[in-house]
Write a protein that holds these residues in place. Structure first.
Motif, PDB file in Angstrom:
ATOM      1  N   GLY A 156       0.943  -1.331   0.125  1.00 37.71           N
ATOM      2  CA  GLY A 156      -0.012   0.014   0.009  1.00 37.71           C
ATOM      3  C   GLY A 156       1.011   1.185  -0.017  1.00 37.71           C
ATOM      4  N   GLN A 157       2.026   1.001   0.449  1.00 34.85           N
ATOM      5  CA  GLN A 157       2.943   2.370   0.308  1.00 34.85           C
ATOM      6  C   GLN A 157       3.501   2.594  -1.057  1.00 34.85           C
ATOM      7  OE1 GLN A 157       5.770   1.498   3.527  1.00 34.85           O
ATOM      8  NE2 GLN A 157       4.384   1.499   4.997  1.00 34.85           N
ATOM      9  N   VAL A 158       3.365   1.718  -2.094  1.00 37.65           N
ATOM     10  CA  VAL A 158       4.173   1.857  -3.310  1.00 37.65           C
ATOM     11  C   VAL A 158       3.136   2.595  -4.324  1.00 37.65           C
ATOM     12  CG1 VAL A 158       4.911   0.580  -5.602  1.00 37.65           C
ATOM     13  CG2 VAL A 158       5.221  -0.487  -2.988  1.00 37.65           C
ATOM     14  N   LYS A 159       3.624   3.648  -4.957  1.00 36.86           N
ATOM     15  CA  LYS A 159       2.768   4.357  -5.689  1.00 36.86           C
ATOM     16  C   LYS A 159       2.168   3.537  -6.674  1.00 36.86           C
ATOM     17  CE  LYS A 159       5.635   8.486  -5.571  1.00 36.86           C
ATOM     18  NZ  LYS A 159       6.251   9.688  -6.361  1.00 36.86           N
ATOM     19  N   PRO A 160       1.002   3.647  -7.180  1.00 41.65           N
ATOM     20  CA  PRO A 160       0.118   2.875  -7.783  1.00 41.65           C
ATOM     21  C   PRO A 160       0.854   2.829  -9.268  1.00 41.65           C
ATOM     22  CG  PRO A 160      -1.451   4.260  -6.780  1.00 41.65           C
ATOM     23  CD  PRO A 160      -0.067   4.738  -6.473  1.00 41.65           C
ATOM     24  N   LEU A 161       1.324   3.858  -9.958  1.00 38.75           N
ATOM     25  CA  LEU A 161       1.812   3.712 -11.074  1.00 38.75           C
ATOM     26  C   LEU A 161       3.168   2.658 -11.221  1.00 38.75           C
ATOM     27  CD1 LEU A 161       2.489   4.949 -13.905  1.00 38.75           C
ATOM     28  CD2 LEU A 161       4.195   6.537 -13.034  1.00 38.75           C
ATOM     29  N   TYR A 162       3.966   2.518 -10.228  1.00 40.43           N
ATOM     30  CA  TYR A 162       4.852   1.604  -9.998  1.00 40.43           C
ATOM     31  C   TYR A 162       4.260   0.074 -10.025  1.00 40.43           C
ATOM     32  CZ  TYR A 162       7.859   5.447  -9.030  1.00 40.43           C
ATOM     33  OH  TYR A 162       8.425   6.823  -9.087  1.00 40.43           O
ATOM     34  N   LEU A 163       3.097  -0.171  -9.464  1.00 39.77           N
ATOM     35  CA  LEU A 163       2.375  -1.318  -9.455  1.00 39.77           C
ATOM     36  C   LEU A 163       2.187  -1.715 -10.711  1.00 39.77           C
ATOM     37  CD1 LEU A 163       0.342  -0.809  -6.109  1.00 39.77           C
ATOM     38  CD2 LEU A 163       2.392  -2.087  -6.307  1.00 39.77           C
ATOM     39  N   THR A 164       2.143  -1.219 -11.762  1.00 40.87           N
ATOM     40  CA  THR A 164       1.717  -1.588 -12.945  1.00 40.87           C
ATOM     41  C   THR A 164       2.878  -1.923 -13.829  1.00 40.87           C
ATOM     42  OG1 THR A 164       2.185   0.416 -14.123  1.00 40.87           O
ATOM     43  CG2 THR A 164       0.059   0.151 -13.315  1.00 40.87           C
ATOM     44  N   GLY A 165       4.351  -2.005 -13.186  1.00 37.62           N
ATOM     45  CA  GLY A 165       5.417  -2.627 -13.874  1.00 37.62           C
ATOM     46  C   GLY A 165       5.418  -3.915 -14.435  1.00 37.62           C
ATOM     47  N   GLY A 166       4.501  -4.829 -13.990  1.00 38.33           N
ATOM     48  CA  GLY A 166       4.481  -6.139 -14.404  1.00 38.33           C
ATOM     49  C   GLY A 166       3.597  -6.131 -15.982  1.00 38.33           C
ATOM     50  N   ALA A 167       3.038  -5.288 -15.876  1.00 38.66           N
ATOM     51  CA  ALA A 167       2.348  -4.940 -17.233  1.00 38.66           C
ATOM     52  C   ALA A 167       3.222  -4.698 -18.555  1.00 38.66           C
ATOM     53  CB  ALA A 167       1.084  -3.914 -17.285  1.00 38.66           C
ATOM     54  N   LEU A 168       4.378  -3.946 -18.202  1.00 42.04           N
ATOM     55  CA  LEU A 168       5.371  -3.596 -19.055  1.00 42.04           C
ATOM     56  C   LEU A 168       6.025  -4.988 -19.522  1.00 42.04           C
ATOM     57  CD1 LEU A 168       7.056  -0.699 -17.419  1.00 42.04           C
ATOM     58  CD2 LEU A 168       5.340  -0.812 -19.199  1.00 42.04           C
ATOM     59  N   ALA A 169       6.020  -6.003 -18.698  1.00 40.68           N
ATOM     60  CA  ALA A 169       6.671  -7.151 -19.103  1.00 40.68           C
ATOM     61  C   ALA A 169       6.031  -8.093 -20.387  1.00 40.68           C
ATOM     62  CB  ALA A 169       6.829  -8.260 -17.891  1.00 40.68           C
ATOM     63  N   ALA A 170       4.649  -7.835 -20.479  1.00 39.99           N
ATOM     64  CA  ALA A 170       3.921  -8.299 -21.748  1.00 39.99           C
ATOM     65  C   ALA A 170       4.584  -7.661 -22.874  1.00 39.99           C
ATOM     66  CB  ALA A 170       2.482  -7.960 -21.400  1.00 39.99           C
ATOM     67  N   ILE A 171       4.506  -6.211 -22.870  1.00 45.52           N
ATOM     68  CA  ILE A 171       5.073  -5.540 -24.017  1.00 45.52           C
ATOM     69  C   ILE A 171       6.615  -6.287 -24.303  1.00 45.52           C
ATOM     70  CG2 ILE A 171       5.713  -3.275 -24.836  1.00 45.52           C
ATOM     71  CD1 ILE A 171       3.551  -2.376 -22.937  1.00 45.52           C
ATOM     72  N   ILE A 172       7.270  -6.180 -23.360  1.00 49.91           N
ATOM     73  CA  ILE A 172       8.666  -6.505 -23.427  1.00 49.91           C
ATOM     74  C   ILE A 172       8.915  -7.789 -24.072  1.00 49.91           C
ATOM     75  CG2 ILE A 172      11.095  -7.069 -22.355  1.00 49.91           C
ATOM     76  CD1 ILE A 172       9.995  -5.147 -20.005  1.00 49.91           C
ATOM     77  N   ILE A 173       7.834  -8.751 -23.403  1.00 52.46           N
ATOM     78  CA  ILE A 173       8.191 -10.203 -24.155  1.00 52.46           C
ATOM     79  C   ILE A 173       7.684 -10.135 -25.756  1.00 52.46           C
ATOM     80  CG2 ILE A 173       7.105 -12.602 -24.141  1.00 52.46           C
ATOM     81  CD1 ILE A 173       7.134 -11.849 -20.867  1.00 52.46           C
ATOM     82  N   SER A 174       6.510  -9.620 -26.035  1.00 54.95           N
ATOM     83  CA  SER A 174       6.195  -9.538 -27.223  1.00 54.95           C
ATOM     84  C   SER A 174       7.058  -8.823 -28.191  1.00 54.95           C
ATOM     85  CB  SER A 174       4.625  -8.948 -27.357  1.00 54.95           C
ATOM     86  OG  SER A 174       4.535  -7.592 -26.842  1.00 54.95           O
ATOM     87  N   SER A 175       7.506  -7.721 -27.780  1.00 53.61           N
ATOM     88  CA  SER A 175       8.426  -7.032 -28.530  1.00 53.61           C
ATOM     89  C   SER A 175       9.930  -7.755 -28.912  1.00 53.61           C
ATOM     90  CB  SER A 175       8.785  -5.825 -28.001  1.00 53.61           C
ATOM     91  OG  SER A 175       7.982  -4.814 -27.829  1.00 53.61           O
ATOM     92  N   ASN A 176      10.329  -8.531 -27.943  1.00 51.48           N
ATOM     93  CA  ASN A 176      11.390  -9.342 -28.009  1.00 51.48           C
ATOM     94  C   ASN A 176      11.201 -10.405 -28.996  1.00 51.48           C
ATOM     95  OD1 ASN A 176      13.130  -7.560 -26.398  1.00 51.48           O
ATOM     96  ND2 ASN A 176      13.158  -9.029 -24.734  1.00 51.48           N
ATOM     97  N   ILE A 177      10.102 -11.031 -28.848  1.00 51.64           N
ATOM     98  CA  ILE A 177       9.788 -12.060 -29.660  1.00 51.64           C
ATOM     99  C   ILE A 177       9.715 -11.787 -31.042  1.00 51.64           C
ATOM    100  CG2 ILE A 177       7.657 -13.793 -30.192  1.00 51.64           C
ATOM    101  CD1 ILE A 177       7.156 -14.323 -27.245  1.00 51.64           C
ATOM    102  N   THR A 178       8.921 -10.626 -31.289  1.00 48.90           N
ATOM    103  CA  THR A 178       8.959 -10.384 -32.733  1.00 48.90           C
ATOM    104  C   THR A 178      10.165  -9.771 -33.344  1.00 48.90           C
ATOM    105  OG1 THR A 178       6.734  -9.474 -32.094  1.00 48.90           O
ATOM    106  CG2 THR A 178       7.704  -8.477 -34.071  1.00 48.90           C
TER     107      THR A 178
END
Length: 141
Positions: free
Chosen positions: A61-83
């Motif tokens: 709860g002390q973490v800024k909400p924006l930073y909690l979305t970091g895992g969603a970036l992994a989906a973009i990272i993974i698909s970008s690397n695959i492509t």
């Protein structure tokens, strides 16, 4: 020394993950591979969390909400690397990924984004990234 060891491990595993995801995606698709990767990562992290049990997760709860979305970036990272691996191969993909990472870290450090201490970028650092870019251009020829 510990930091260097973990950086080497991280770099090696990023490459291995990219190759594995590329192979998975050839059989079932890019987003399916990304979903499987995210799910297996979640399972492993959850198991490790159960083993460690240090209670720090309660501070989420002390973490800024924006930073909690970091895992969603992994989906973009993974698909970008695959492509990218499908189109330009593993070596060139990883080389360009490293240059992109360094470019973003230069901006983060020099501007003090995300609460990091501002760092002054020196000529040697710009020469280094320039040499990396030249290396990628040479590899592409």
């Amino acid at each position: 020394m510990v930091g260097i060891l973990f950086a080497l491990l991280g770099g090696a595993f990023i490459t291995l993950q990219g190759v594995a995801n590329s192979r998975i995606s050839q059989d079932i698709g890019t987003w399916q591979a990304a979903a499987i990767t995210q799910f297996t990562g979640f399972v492993l992290a959850s198991l490790l969390l159960l083993i460690v049990r240090d209670g720090r997760w309660r501070k989420v709860g002390q973490v800024k909400p924006l930073y909690l979305t970091g895992g969603a970036l992994a989906a973009i990272i993974i698909s970008s690397n695959i492509t990218a691996i499908h189109h330009i191969g593993v070596t060139l993909t990883i080389a360009i990924v490293l240059i992109a990472q360094l470019g973003i870290t230069f901006m983060i450090d020099s501007r003090g984004w995300f609460g990091v201490a501002k760092q002054k970028m020196k000529l040697a650092q710009f020469i280094g990234i320039g040499m990396m870019i030249a290396g990628v251009v040479i590899m592409k020829m």
